[in-house]
Scaffold this motif. Structure first.
Motif, PDB file in Angstrom:
ATOM      1  N   GLU B 130     -18.570  35.068   5.645  1.00  0.00           N
ATOM      2  CA  GLU B 130     -17.323  34.836   6.388  1.00  0.00           C
ATOM      3  C   GLU B 130     -17.351  35.569   7.726  1.00  0.00           C
ATOM      4  O   GLU B 130     -16.849  35.045   8.736  1.00  0.00           O
ATOM      5  CB  GLU B 130     -16.128  35.282   5.540  1.00  0.00           C
ATOM      6  CG  GLU B 130     -14.786  34.792   6.020  1.00  0.00           C
ATOM      7  CD  GLU B 130     -14.673  33.257   6.073  1.00  0.00           C
ATOM      8  OE1 GLU B 130     -15.449  32.562   5.397  1.00  0.00           O
ATOM      9  OE2 GLU B 130     -13.796  32.778   6.822  1.00  0.00           O
ATOM     10  N   CYS B 132     -20.018  36.163   9.531  1.00  0.00           N
ATOM     11  CA  CYS B 132     -20.885  35.369  10.407  1.00  0.00           C
ATOM     12  C   CYS B 132     -20.142  34.147  10.932  1.00  0.00           C
ATOM     13  O   CYS B 132     -20.260  33.794  12.109  1.00  0.00           O
ATOM     14  CB  CYS B 132     -22.144  34.936   9.656  1.00  0.00           C
ATOM     15  SG  CYS B 132     -23.261  36.294   9.269  1.00  0.00           S
ATOM     16  N   ARG B 133     -19.391  33.496  10.060  1.00  0.00           N
ATOM     17  CA  ARG B 133     -18.615  32.325  10.502  1.00  0.00           C
ATOM     18  C   ARG B 133     -17.643  32.698  11.609  1.00  0.00           C
ATOM     19  O   ARG B 133     -17.273  31.868  12.437  1.00  0.00           O
ATOM     20  CB  ARG B 133     -17.832  31.729   9.328  1.00  0.00           C
ATOM     21  CG  ARG B 133     -18.690  30.962   8.321  1.00  0.00           C
ATOM     22  CD  ARG B 133     -17.837  30.542   7.125  1.00  0.00           C
ATOM     23  NE  ARG B 133     -18.628  29.799   6.156  1.00  0.00           N
ATOM     24  CZ  ARG B 133     -18.457  29.880   4.824  1.00  0.00           C
ATOM     25  NH1 ARG B 133     -17.522  30.664   4.320  1.00  0.00           N
ATOM     26  NH2 ARG B 133     -19.209  29.172   4.013  1.00  0.00           N
ATOM     27  N   ASN B 134     -17.183  33.945  11.555  1.00  0.00           N
ATOM     28  CA  ASN B 134     -16.238  34.405  12.568  1.00  0.00           C
ATOM     29  C   ASN B 134     -16.939  35.064  13.752  1.00  0.00           C
ATOM     30  O   ASN B 134     -16.283  35.726  14.563  1.00  0.00           O
ATOM     31  CB  ASN B 134     -15.235  35.373  11.933  1.00  0.00           C
ATOM     32  CG  ASN B 134     -14.150  34.643  11.161  1.00  0.00           C
ATOM     33  OD1 ASN B 134     -13.170  34.185  11.750  1.00  0.00           O
ATOM     34  ND2 ASN B 134     -14.324  34.498   9.865  1.00  0.00           N
ATOM     35  N   GLY B 135     -18.245  34.941  13.800  1.00  0.00           N
ATOM     36  CA  GLY B 135     -18.972  35.435  14.967  1.00  0.00           C
ATOM     37  C   GLY B 135     -19.180  36.934  15.015  1.00  0.00           C
ATOM     38  O   GLY B 135     -19.436  37.485  16.085  1.00  0.00           O
ATOM     39  N   LEU B 153     -28.205  32.109   1.191  1.00  0.00           N
ATOM     40  CA  LEU B 153     -26.989  31.651   1.885  1.00  0.00           C
ATOM     41  C   LEU B 153     -26.553  32.663   2.937  1.00  0.00           C
ATOM     42  O   LEU B 153     -26.057  32.290   4.013  1.00  0.00           O
ATOM     43  CB  LEU B 153     -25.866  31.417   0.870  1.00  0.00           C
ATOM     44  CG  LEU B 153     -26.103  30.250  -0.097  1.00  0.00           C
ATOM     45  CD1 LEU B 153     -25.020  30.209  -1.174  1.00  0.00           C
ATOM     46  CD2 LEU B 153     -26.129  28.915   0.649  1.00  0.00           C
ATOM     47  N   ALA B 156     -29.002  32.306   5.798  1.00  0.00           N
ATOM     48  CA  ALA B 156     -28.718  31.067   6.527  1.00  0.00           C
ATOM     49  C   ALA B 156     -27.512  31.232   7.447  1.00  0.00           C
ATOM     50  O   ALA B 156     -27.533  30.777   8.600  1.00  0.00           O
ATOM     51  CB  ALA B 156     -28.495  29.916   5.548  1.00  0.00           C
ATOM     52  N   ARG B 159     -28.506  33.378  10.457  1.00  0.00           N
ATOM     53  CA  ARG B 159     -29.349  32.645  11.407  1.00  0.00           C
ATOM     54  C   ARG B 159     -28.552  31.526  12.080  1.00  0.00           C
ATOM     55  O   ARG B 159     -28.730  31.245  13.262  1.00  0.00           O
ATOM     56  CB  ARG B 159     -30.561  32.051  10.684  1.00  0.00           C
ATOM     57  CG  ARG B 159     -31.413  33.071   9.927  1.00  0.00           C
ATOM     58  CD  ARG B 159     -32.057  34.108  10.841  1.00  0.00           C
ATOM     59  NE  ARG B 159     -32.946  34.985  10.098  1.00  0.00           N
ATOM     60  CZ  ARG B 159     -32.734  36.286   9.896  1.00  0.00           C
ATOM     61  NH1 ARG B 159     -31.650  36.873  10.395  1.00  0.00           N
ATOM     62  NH2 ARG B 159     -33.594  37.015   9.207  1.00  0.00           N
ATOM     63  N   ARG B 160     -27.692  30.865  11.303  1.00  0.00           N
ATOM     64  CA  ARG B 160     -26.903  29.745  11.841  1.00  0.00           C
ATOM     65  C   ARG B 160     -26.127  30.188  13.066  1.00  0.00           C
ATOM     66  O   ARG B 160     -26.115  29.529  14.087  1.00  0.00           O
ATOM     67  CB  ARG B 160     -25.937  29.235  10.757  1.00  0.00           C
ATOM     68  CG  ARG B 160     -25.103  28.022  11.144  1.00  0.00           C
ATOM     69  CD  ARG B 160     -24.199  27.622   9.970  1.00  0.00           C
ATOM     70  NE  ARG B 160     -24.972  27.469   8.746  1.00  0.00           N
ATOM     71  CZ  ARG B 160     -24.512  27.703   7.505  1.00  0.00           C
ATOM     72  NH1 ARG B 160     -23.253  28.088   7.328  1.00  0.00           N
ATOM     73  NH2 ARG B 160     -25.270  27.551   6.458  1.00  0.00           N
ATOM     74  N   TYR B 161     -25.457  31.327  12.932  1.00  0.00           N
ATOM     75  CA  TYR B 161     -24.576  31.775  14.001  1.00  0.00           C
ATOM     76  C   TYR B 161     -25.208  32.849  14.890  1.00  0.00           C
ATOM     77  O   TYR B 161     -24.512  33.474  15.697  1.00  0.00           O
ATOM     78  CB  TYR B 161     -23.256  32.261  13.395  1.00  0.00           C
ATOM     79  CG  TYR B 161     -22.485  31.114  12.768  1.00  0.00           C
ATOM     80  CD1 TYR B 161     -21.974  30.093  13.564  1.00  0.00           C
ATOM     81  CD2 TYR B 161     -22.300  31.029  11.393  1.00  0.00           C
ATOM     82  CE1 TYR B 161     -21.283  29.021  13.001  1.00  0.00           C
ATOM     83  CE2 TYR B 161     -21.615  29.957  10.823  1.00  0.00           C
ATOM     84  CZ  TYR B 161     -21.109  28.959  11.630  1.00  0.00           C
ATOM     85  OH  TYR B 161     -20.431  27.899  11.082  1.00  0.00           O
ATOM     86  N   GLY B 162     -26.507  33.069  14.714  1.00  0.00           N
ATOM     87  CA  GLY B 162     -27.206  34.024  15.574  1.00  0.00           C
ATOM     88  C   GLY B 162     -26.667  35.432  15.472  1.00  0.00           C
ATOM     89  O   GLY B 162     -26.582  36.161  16.455  1.00  0.00           O
ATOM     90  N   PRO B 404      -9.811  31.809  -5.807  1.00  0.00           N
ATOM     91  CA  PRO B 404     -10.246  30.754  -4.891  1.00  0.00           C
ATOM     92  C   PRO B 404     -11.513  31.107  -4.103  1.00  0.00           C
ATOM     93  O   PRO B 404     -11.730  30.525  -3.043  1.00  0.00           O
ATOM     94  CB  PRO B 404      -9.055  30.657  -3.933  1.00  0.00           C
ATOM     95  CG  PRO B 404      -8.627  32.084  -3.766  1.00  0.00           C
ATOM     96  CD  PRO B 404      -8.850  32.719  -5.128  1.00  0.00           C
ATOM     97  N   TRP B 405     -12.334  31.996  -4.604  1.00  0.00           N
ATOM     98  CA  TRP B 405     -13.441  32.509  -3.799  1.00  0.00           C
ATOM     99  C   TRP B 405     -14.660  31.602  -3.908  1.00  0.00           C
ATOM    100  O   TRP B 405     -15.005  31.139  -4.989  1.00  0.00           O
ATOM    101  CB  TRP B 405     -13.759  33.943  -4.204  1.00  0.00           C
ATOM    102  CG  TRP B 405     -12.545  34.793  -4.044  1.00  0.00           C
ATOM    103  CD1 TRP B 405     -11.737  35.263  -5.031  1.00  0.00           C
ATOM    104  CD2 TRP B 405     -11.939  35.202  -2.814  1.00  0.00           C
ATOM    105  NE1 TRP B 405     -10.666  35.958  -4.492  1.00  0.00           N
ATOM    106  CE2 TRP B 405     -10.772  35.925  -3.132  1.00  0.00           C
ATOM    107  CE3 TRP B 405     -12.265  35.022  -1.463  1.00  0.00           C
ATOM    108  CZ2 TRP B 405      -9.940  36.472  -2.150  1.00  0.00           C
ATOM    109  CZ3 TRP B 405     -11.438  35.574  -0.494  1.00  0.00           C
ATOM    110  CH2 TRP B 405     -10.283  36.293  -0.847  1.00  0.00           C
ATOM    111  N   GLN B 406     -15.298  31.413  -2.793  1.00  0.00           N
ATOM    112  CA  GLN B 406     -16.349  30.411  -2.687  1.00  0.00           C
ATOM    113  C   GLN B 406     -17.330  30.858  -1.610  1.00  0.00           C
ATOM    114  O   GLN B 406     -16.933  31.463  -0.611  1.00  0.00           O
ATOM    115  CB  GLN B 406     -15.676  29.086  -2.265  1.00  0.00           C
ATOM    116  CG  GLN B 406     -16.551  27.877  -2.137  1.00  0.00           C
ATOM    117  CD  GLN B 406     -15.737  26.658  -1.690  1.00  0.00           C
ATOM    118  OE1 GLN B 406     -14.580  26.803  -1.267  1.00  0.00           O
ATOM    119  NE2 GLN B 406     -16.305  25.493  -1.785  1.00  0.00           N
TER     120      GLN B 406
END
Lengths: 234, 407
Positions: B130, B132-135, B153, B156, B159-162, B404-406
């Motif tokens: 999460e 990483c998703r938020n930068g 995961l 990934a 790496r996805r978000y550098g 609800p955790w995923q």
């Protein structure tokens, strides 16, 4: 020993002696490669599950079924899926049972579940990378509950197929913007497609996000993806 | 890092708002920086999640850095939040540090460059991904994963978000140089094997309900783990691995195998220069000397676990052979592993304890736990991240997360 352990299971609760259940643990481990022994211990676990058990004991059974459960135990686990108190531990087993019946039980429960229970079921279908879930998960991308829509997007990203990517792309076009969960899921799909050498599909996803109108974080991710695809193609 | 962003700097903001409101144009020396401290616009803006125990130490390390501005923290315990805020505010002599019970609110802050995470292990993957998703760049305490599936995961997402994502074992480099240096100097010749003594295995937690003697968001503490009643030992963050802290219990940790294993296995893989690899086979032994394991690597190396009559990090080299020396990787920047992370946040270099090598270390511990649980040898396909010919073992590579955790 095993009989005694299953008797102890009936009275098992938080604070009980875990050692009393050790023969069940041993039977589960020893059943490896022995179909008859496995069937026997699975049957006993399912029978126990259908009796009066504490929440703790029921969870113990689900932990063991996660290892030895087959299609045979799915009817015993499926009814627990929509109950908030038991849904998670039912999924604890069903998520790991490779039998298609387990995935079917999860898909069937989608329409009966709501709220966080539904999110949990969605996440289990994603973790299983269940291809047959793509259409129902695609419908949930439009759910009025943003948390459910987000869960569906992430599950489709985890599935990572060309089909799941197509569903996500259609939803993105319909949304008219770039909701972060759908973008993240599509980038996840692109990585899986690239790993599977489906470079055309992966490149198409990355190109869509490499445009100037995308947030910087997304644009950079897309450009990294494009470079990776190009180097794989070379 | 703020200075590379195109948006207005804090100084620009202060200038424009000062002009707009017609207030005297005053910028404090603390904001402008000086020889001792970079200007506010050049500091790494950080927050922390899970500030008890190791998190407190991590917070102190980052807070003590002149190139860090620590502005936010999250913890499910009220007293931890209050004490940590007091610590931060005391350091800066203000009241600015914001506190959150829910880490998602902290991660949603656009002003944060980086976060450190020191929650129980069952939270790491969700929070790192999460973040990483938020930068955000991430310094995550060890052991970085609870299950085998989580590692790829997390890598990934990084790496996805550098993102710069560093694992947290300070001992891998800090404690084992006396073995690393001669090994990388080639003095042992080809290393045939090394032994790691660590334990115990994680156990199921069945502790009874206790009255909640603290203000804690219990549902959020449990998070993705199975529901269980509150018990102070269940959620204690003490460093005990003998049944009186979460580190002992399989729902939250891999037990001593992952907890101290992150250090010792990390040291062993560093000494033998296999940080980028995963083993392909784990052989389970149960004989008169007890239970132990042998991990076999594709390059022929064997890492033993608890090999009888063998010391921790005992090396079996090739007598008479001397290999060419290689430069030993070390921390960048200043300030040990924390400085290495901050340096990499600034430069976008790869940290010493990059998430990938940290995950590879955790894989050893997880494979071992599964082999001990199933009481059998296992073959591991590192490329596919699955066991070969053992469907039951594959069921233990992950577990369903409580809603609800995923990931």
């Amino acid at each position: 020993m095993l009989d005694t352990a299953f008797e102890a299971l009936k009275k098992f609760d938080w604070g009980s002696d875990l050692g009393a259940l050790a023969p069940i643990e041993d039977a589960v481990t020893a059943a490896h490669g022995k179909p008859e022994a496995r069937h026997e211990v699975e049957t006993r676990l399912v029978t126990a599950l259908q009796g009066e058990l504490s929440r703790d004991a029921r969870e113990y059974v689900c932990r063991k079924l996660a290892i030895v459960g087959t299609a045979a135990c799915v009817p015993g686990l499926a009814p627990l899926l929509v109950n908030p108190e038991s849904s998670h531990m039912s999924r604890f087993a069903l998520e790991q049972i490779p039998a298609p019946e387990a995935a079917q039980a999860l898909r069937d429960a989608l329409s009966r579940a709501s709220g966080t229970v539904k999110i949990g079921i969605i996440s289990s279908l994603g973790a299983r990378r269940d291809a047959a879930s793509v259409p129902p998960l695609g419908e949930l991308l439009q759910d009025g509950d943003a948390a459910i829509a987000r869960a569906a997007a992430l599950a489709l990203g985890a599935i990572g197929s060309a089909d799941s990517a197509a569903v996500l792309q259609r939803s993105l076009q319909a949304a008219g913007g770039s909701p972060a969960p759908i973008v993240d899921a599509l980038l996840h799909c692109a990585e899986t497609l690239m790993a599977a050498n489906k470079l055309t599909e992966a490149t198409a996803i990355y190109q869509a996000f490499a445009q100037d109108n995308q947030p910087r974080l997304v644009r950079l991710a897309a450009n990294r993806g494009l470079l990776a695809c190009a180097s794989k193609q070379a | 890092m703020k200075q590379i962003k195109k948006k207005p700097s804090r100084r620009d903001f202060l200038k424009t708002t000062g002009a707009a409101f017609g207030v005297p144009f005053i910028i404090t020396s603390a904001a402008l920086g000086n020889a001792e401290r970079p200007a506010a616009s050049d500091r790494i803006v950080m927050g922390g999640i899970g500030i008890g125990n190791m998190g407190r130490g991590d917070q102190g390390a980052f807070l003590g850095r002149r190139d860090v501005q620590y502005v936010a923290l999250s913890d499910v315990r009220e007293d931890v939040r209050n004490k940590s805020k007091a610590n931060v505010d005391g350091r800066y002599r203000n009241a600015d540090c914001q506190t959150y019970t829910d880490f998602r609110e902290l991660l949603a802050r656009p002003d944060l460059d980086a976060v450190h995470i020191a929650t129980p292990d069952h939270w790491h993957a969700i929070m790192v991904i999460e973040a990483c998703r938020n930068g955000k760049d991430v310094y995550c305490q060890k052991p970085e994963t609870l299950t085998l599936r989580e590692g790829p995961l997390m890598i990934a997402a990084a790496r996805r978000y550098g993102r710069v994502v560093s694992g947290g074992s300070q001992r891998v480099l800090g404690d084992y140089r006396k073995y690393v240096d001669p090994a990388w100097a080639g003095e042992f010749g080809t290393i045939k094997s090394i032994n790691v003594n660590v334990g115990p295995l994680p156990q199921l937690c069945n502790l009874p309900q206790e009255d909640m003697g603290e203000k804690i968001d219990w549902d959020l503490w449990l998070g993705p783990a199975p529901w269980a009643p509150y018990n102070s030992k269940r959620c204690s963050g003490s460093f005990s691995i003998n049944g009186s802290s979460w580190r002992s219990f399989s729902d939250y940790s891999g037990g001593g195998m992952t907890d101290w294993g992150a250090h010792h296995f990390g040291g062993a893989t560093f000494i033998c220069d296999v940080r980028d690899l995963q083993p392909e086979e784990v052989t389970y032994f149960d004989d008169k000397d007890g239970k132990y394991l042998a991990y076999r690597y594709p390059n022929g190396l064997t890492i033993y676990h608890n090999r009888p009559h063998t010391g921790n990090l005992q090396i079996e080299g090739t007598p008479g052979e001397k290999l060419p020396a290689k430069p030993v990787p070390v921390y960048k920047g200043d300030g040990e592993i924390y400085g290495d992370f901050i340096h990499c946040v600034k430069t976008r270099e790869t940290p010493f304890r990059d998430i990938e090598s940290a995950v590879n270390t955790a894989v050893l511990a997880h494979l071992g736990n599964i082999a001990y649980q199933l009481k059998r040898s296992l073959k591991w396909d590192a490329a596919r991240q699955e066991f070969i010919g053992d469907a039951e073992a594959n069921r233990l590579t992950d577990r369903a997360r409580r809603e609800p955790w995923q990931l």
